[in-house]
Write a protein that holds these residues in place. Structure first.
Motif, mmCIF file in Angstrom:
data_model
loop_
_atom_site.group_PDB
_atom_site.id
_atom_site.type_symbol
_atom_site.label_atom_id
_atom_site.label_comp_id
_atom_site.label_asym_id
_atom_site.label_seq_id
_atom_site.Cartn_x
_atom_site.Cartn_y
_atom_site.Cartn_z
ATOM 1 N N UNK A 1 12.203 4.431 -7.260
ATOM 2 C CA UNK A 1 11.218 3.209 -7.783
ATOM 3 C C UNK A 1 11.014 3.180 -9.091
ATOM 4 N N UNK A 2 11.629 4.043 -9.756
ATOM 5 C CA UNK A 2 11.545 3.977 -11.224
ATOM 6 C C UNK A 2 10.238 4.558 -11.871
ATOM 7 N N UNK A 3 9.577 5.494 -10.964
ATOM 8 C CA UNK A 3 8.517 6.004 -11.368
ATOM 9 C C UNK A 3 8.613 7.366 -12.296
ATOM 10 N N UNK A 4 7.753 7.991 -13.133
ATOM 11 C CA UNK A 4 7.843 8.986 -13.689
ATOM 12 C C UNK A 4 8.290 10.195 -13.002
ATOM 13 N N UNK A 5 8.950 11.141 -13.154
ATOM 14 C CA UNK A 5 8.901 12.313 -12.378
ATOM 15 C C UNK A 5 7.948 13.045 -12.208
ATOM 16 N N UNK A 6 7.488 13.530 -11.195
ATOM 17 C CA UNK A 6 6.591 14.648 -10.708
ATOM 18 C C UNK A 6 7.000 15.838 -10.296
ATOM 19 N N UNK A 7 8.381 15.876 -9.881
ATOM 20 C CA UNK A 7 9.174 17.336 -9.473
ATOM 21 C C UNK A 7 10.604 16.826 -9.578
ATOM 22 N N UNK A 8 11.137 17.746 -9.090
ATOM 23 C CA UNK A 8 12.584 17.735 -9.077
ATOM 24 C C UNK A 8 13.100 17.660 -7.611
ATOM 25 N N UNK A 9 14.154 16.819 -7.327
ATOM 26 C CA UNK A 9 14.644 16.510 -6.300
ATOM 27 C C UNK A 9 15.593 17.813 -5.656
ATOM 28 N N UNK A 10 15.250 18.399 -4.702
ATOM 29 C CA UNK A 10 16.054 19.733 -4.061
ATOM 30 C C UNK A 10 16.495 19.420 -2.799
ATOM 31 N N UNK A 11 17.835 18.999 -2.725
ATOM 32 C CA UNK A 11 18.155 18.791 -1.152
ATOM 33 C C UNK A 11 19.081 20.053 -1.047
ATOM 34 N N UNK B 1 0.848 -1.182 -0.045
ATOM 35 C CA UNK B 1 0.023 -0.026 0.035
ATOM 36 C C UNK B 1 0.933 1.374 -0.066
ATOM 37 N N UNK B 2 2.133 1.022 0.095
ATOM 38 C CA UNK B 2 2.968 2.397 -0.154
ATOM 39 C C UNK B 2 2.675 3.117 -1.397
ATOM 40 N N UNK B 3 2.406 4.368 -1.291
ATOM 41 C CA UNK B 3 1.872 5.278 -2.349
ATOM 42 C C UNK B 3 3.118 5.205 -3.438
ATOM 43 N N UNK B 4 2.599 5.363 -4.720
ATOM 44 C CA UNK B 4 3.555 5.600 -5.757
ATOM 45 C C UNK B 4 3.445 6.856 -6.587
ATOM 46 N N UNK B 5 2.590 7.864 -5.906
ATOM 47 C CA UNK B 5 2.741 9.304 -6.536
ATOM 48 C C UNK B 5 3.042 10.063 -5.551
ATOM 49 N N UNK B 6 3.326 11.312 -6.178
ATOM 50 C CA UNK B 6 3.686 12.564 -5.458
ATOM 51 C C UNK B 6 2.782 12.904 -4.311
ATOM 52 N N UNK B 7 1.530 13.075 -4.790
ATOM 53 C CA UNK B 7 0.332 13.490 -3.746
ATOM 54 C C UNK B 7 0.273 12.466 -2.858
ATOM 55 N N UNK B 8 0.439 11.072 -3.097
ATOM 56 C CA UNK B 8 0.156 9.953 -2.200
ATOM 57 C C UNK B 8 1.261 10.020 -1.232
#
Length: 213
Positions: free
Chosen positions: A131-141, A105-112
């Protein structure tokens, strides 16, 4: 920060060498599945990846999946969670386990993902990438907060605004540039940057400021 700006940059073109250099390089957390990835990303916030890698084997031996984690009490987790802000992180992990119940049940969307306790946009973007999912944003650390304004691809020092600026300048297919800039920041564009070793110096505003004085 640079005192003079670099020439106007075609960022979709200019970022390609950096993307090529770090293409497919995994995030520096030694996880074995999405459950471990989620837990370790939460623990690594404001702490060192190496520290989380060191404590992970004992933690996951004691709590091998989210179902096991959901049954834990804070005092049972505390010996395994030797990280900064440990009290909040323990509460976040228990909240995640209570909400998710099972690994599947671990979400696989940015919103989730960002609906889960302790998971912000940066953490969610890391989880989606790994997780190999399509990018929904940009990693900013913390590294991207330093590198992006130096390069000139962003002007803000606020992570959310930096992410938005990068998303506006690059097509979605190049949004892994955030992770690439993070790797660059870890290796080359450190607080004291090694500019002469950097493959981005030809388009870098910071370097242009050094050269043009």
């Amino acid at each position: 920060m640079p005192t003079k700006a670099a020439p106007k940059v075609d960022w979709p073109k200019a970022i390609k060498p950096l993307l090529k250099k770090y293409a497919g390089q995994p995030f520096p957390l030694d996880y074995k599945n999405r459950y471990q990835l989620l837990v370790m990303v939460v623990l690594a916030a404001q702490d060192r990846d190496a520290n989380v890698n060191n404590l992970a084997p004992e933690l996951f031996k004691a709590f091998p999946d989210i179902t096991a984690l959901a049954k834990a009490k804070p005092d049972q987790l505390r010996p395994y969670v030797r990280v900064r802000n440990f009290a909040n992180k323990i509460n976040w992990l228990l909240g995640i386990a209570d909400a998710v119940k099972t690994d599947k049940n671990i979400p696989d969307t940015l919103d989730g993902l960002t609906r889960l306790p302790g998971v912000g946009r940066k953490s969610a973007n890391v989880i989606l990438r790994e997780s190999g999912k399509p990018a929904e944003g940009v990693i900013v650390d913390i590294h991207v907060v330093r590198v992006a304004p130096r390069l000139g691809i962003a002007t803000s020092e606020d992570p959310k605004k930096i992410e938005q600026e990068i998303m506006e300048k690059l097509p979605r297919s190049e949004w892994d540039a955030g992770m690439a800039m993070s790797f660059l920041g870890r290796e080359i564009c450190r607080p004291k940057p090694k500019c002469e070793e950097c493959l981005m110096r030809k388009v870098c505003a910071y370097y242009a400021g050094l050269v043009n004085g």
